[in-house]
Design a protein around this motif. Structure first.
Motif, PDB file in Angstrom:
ATOM      1  N   LYS A 102     -29.464-109.949  42.863  1.00  0.00           N
ATOM      2  CA  LYS A 102     -29.765-108.703  42.148  1.00  0.00           C
ATOM      3  C   LYS A 102     -30.677-107.800  42.979  1.00  0.00           C
ATOM      4  N   HIS A 124     -22.174-105.632  46.504  1.00  0.00           N
ATOM      5  CA  HIS A 124     -22.045-105.468  45.050  1.00  0.00           C
ATOM      6  C   HIS A 124     -20.594-105.281  44.623  1.00  0.00           C
ATOM      7  N   TYR A 156     -21.700-111.064  35.500  1.00  0.00           N
ATOM      8  CA  TYR A 156     -22.344-110.342  36.606  1.00  0.00           C
ATOM      9  C   TYR A 156     -22.622-108.895  36.192  1.00  0.00           C
ATOM     10  N   MET A 160     -26.323-107.302  35.945  1.00  0.00           N
ATOM     11  CA  MET A 160     -26.720-106.109  36.695  1.00  0.00           C
ATOM     12  C   MET A 160     -26.920-104.888  35.788  1.00  0.00           C
TER      13      MET A 160
END
Length: 194
Positions: A102, A124, A156, A160
């Motif tokens: 992250k 990413h 994910y 995020m």
């Protein structure tokens, strides 16, 4: 932490970043390490790798020397590209590993770079487009998050804060107490900044 020698940028353009990523992939193949995340900024690089039999120092020496030689030739310059040795942190448990992913992916957001989280020179997007050929082993992290790839991508996105439509940087702070050692050579996971 690597900085450009004399305060210069390490990467002058996208071709320099492509070259660096190519070299990471080349040495990944040669030395058998795993790459879980990366972010290539103009003046530094974040890589989250798991070493195998080859020590981290040898991996980094290969990548950095190859990059320096090629950049010096390309830009008709001599000398060091990097100011000093890389900084490495030992990562020895899963929750910290996820926080490092992250942190690395939020680097362009913190730097106020156009496109932020969708910055081209970060892994990413590899986590969102799993079927795309990538230098990064996204499956390991996605399975850790969701048990399988499909659920992992969904988790994910949640991890995020993508589905909330906002980024909360205050949510992520590296706890220095969790960093057990700065290491030169070890077998395990390492996040380092160049």
């Amino acid at each position: 932490m690597y900085r450009g020698s004399n305060g210069e940028y390490i990467f002058r353009n996208n071709q320099d970043k492509e070259l660096y990523l190519f070299l990471v992939d080349k040495y990944k193949e040669r030395y058998g390490f795993k790459l879980y995340a990366y972010c290539i900024m103009d003046n530094h690089v974040h890589l989250l790798i798991e070493t195998g039999k080859v020590p981290l120092s040898k991996i980094m020496q290969g990548i950095q020397q190859s990059y320096t030689q090629r950049i010096n030739l390309k830009h008709s310059r001599t000398g060091h590209v990097f100011q000093q040795r890389y900084k490495a942190l030992l990562c020895d448990w899963e929750s910290y590993l996820l926080q490092l992913v992250k942190y690395i992916h939020l680097n362009p957001v913190e730097a106020w770079i156009y496109n932020g989280l969708n910055y081209k020179w970060s892994s990413h997007q590899d986590y969102l487009k799993v079927n795309k050929k990538s230098v990064v082993e996204v499956e390991f992290i996605l399975e850790m998050l969701g048990g399988d790839i499909k659920r992992g991508v969904k988790e994910y996105r949640r991890f995020m804060n993508l589905d909330q439509g906002k980024m909360e940087l205050s949510e992520f702070v590296l706890d220095e107490k969790k960093v057990h050692a700065t290491v030169e050579e070890f077998k395990g996971l390492a996040c380092f900044s160049c």
